[in-house]
Enzyme design. Structure first.
Site, mmCIF file in Angstrom:
data_model
loop_
_atom_site.group_PDB
_atom_site.id
_atom_site.type_symbol
_atom_site.label_atom_id
_atom_site.label_comp_id
_atom_site.label_asym_id
_atom_site.label_seq_id
_atom_site.Cartn_x
_atom_site.Cartn_y
_atom_site.Cartn_z
ATOM 1 N N SER A 172 0.810 -1.219 0.000
ATOM 2 C CA SER A 172 0.000 0.000 0.000
ATOM 3 C C SER A 172 0.845 1.271 0.000
ATOM 4 O O SER A 172 0.459 2.278 -0.604
ATOM 5 C CB SER A 172 -0.948 -0.002 1.211
ATOM 6 O OG SER A 172 -1.810 -1.113 1.162
ATOM 7 N N HIS A 218 0.741 4.379 4.345
ATOM 8 C CA HIS A 218 0.008 5.088 3.300
ATOM 9 C C HIS A 218 0.479 6.530 3.164
ATOM 10 O O HIS A 218 0.759 7.002 2.052
ATOM 11 C CB HIS A 218 -1.493 5.053 3.608
ATOM 12 C CG HIS A 218 -2.075 3.683 3.510
ATOM 13 N ND1 HIS A 218 -3.428 3.439 3.636
ATOM 14 C CD2 HIS A 218 -1.504 2.462 3.294
ATOM 15 C CE1 HIS A 218 -3.670 2.147 3.502
ATOM 16 N NE2 HIS A 218 -2.510 1.537 3.303
#
Length: 270
Positions: A172, A218
């Site tokens: 991610s 993230h």
């Protein structure tokens, strides 16, 4: 009767328009006027400027880096499924493992392991959708730099902020880095970036609303990918490759310094 300079057994009256050596039909290459020999054609092509991608990389016909990363992700997930938690434990990023065990590889390998089917499906789908676009815009080498350095940026922020024994896995951070890169490229090329902006906002909301999602990975990946892509996309056209190499090297040095400083702090506390 003249004979071809490359094939002495073949008679010919045709001569190369540049060097005037006799050439047979097998050696004739079409030219603006008449024919040229293979050596003259090759010499002339040396002065032709090779086509480049939008931001200076080589022309990409097949996004092999994207496809390779997809295959690696799937293969590693298959190994995870067969080996259980053993491979995940060896590759996951957790601050204590990096600092206390000197296992710095975890900062990158964590981007190739996933916590479940939905996790790998989303990341692979996102990579499949936007990876080829960015790889064609930047070229193979620059694209893989953005991907891996974004993953490293996500891990670096996790190293600083996450609890020392908290493991994190997944691509991610790298995917968010690609999101940031798409936004930067769109702005650079005066394209409509509202779609990617909405996608980033939605994913950030999901990141902070739902539990057990690494917000550090993230956010760290998004910031790193956007900044690095900006440095590559806005590099001066004069000596652009040099500036881009310096940008990539600078990003790696900065992240390395942040990692070393944090590891030293963890060791001092242990």
């Amino acid at each position: 009767m003249p004979t071809c300079y490359r094939h002495p057994d073949k008679e010919t009256w045709v001569r190369c328009q540049r060097c005037e050596r006799p050439i047979c039909p097998d050696c004739m290459r079409d030219a603006a006027v008449g024919f040229q020999c293979p050596e003259c054609v090759a010499e002339g092509n040396k002065g032709i400027r090779q086509a480049r991608s939008t931001f200076g990389g080589g022309i990409v016909r097949t996004p092999i880096v994207t496809y390779t990363i997809l295959v690696v992700n799937v293969v590693v997930f298959g190994v995870q499924y067969v080996a259980g938690g053993a491979i995940t434990g060896e590759l996951a990023m957790w601050p204590a493992g990096v600092a206390l065990l000197d296992e710095y590889h975890r900062l990158i390998t964590a981007a190739f392991v996933h916590s479940g089917v939905f996790h790998i499906l989303f990341n692979c789908w996102a990579l499949y959708v936007i990876g080829p676009y960015l790889e064609r815009a930047f070229g193979h080498a620059r694209f893989v730099a953005i991907y891996l350095i974004s993953a490293l940026g996500g891990s670096a922020l996790g190293l600083w902020v996450d609890p020392i024994n908290q493991p994190t896995v997944g691509a991610s951070g790298a995917i968010f880095g690609l999101f940031g890169a798409v936004f930067v490229v769109g702005r650079k090329l005066s394209m409509d970036v509202r779609g990617i902006a909405v996608l980033i906002v939605i994913n950030l909301v999901i990141t902070f609303v739902f539990p057990n999602i690494s917000w550090t990975g993230h956010i760290g990946g998004l910031i790193t990918g956007a900044l690095l892509a900006g440095a590559l996309a806005y590099a001066p056209k004069n000596n652009r490759t040099l500036w881009q190499v310096l940008a990539i090297g600078g990003a790696l040095i900065l992240l390395a310094v942040l990692i070393v400083v944090r590891v030293s702090a963890i060791l001092a506390m242990s």
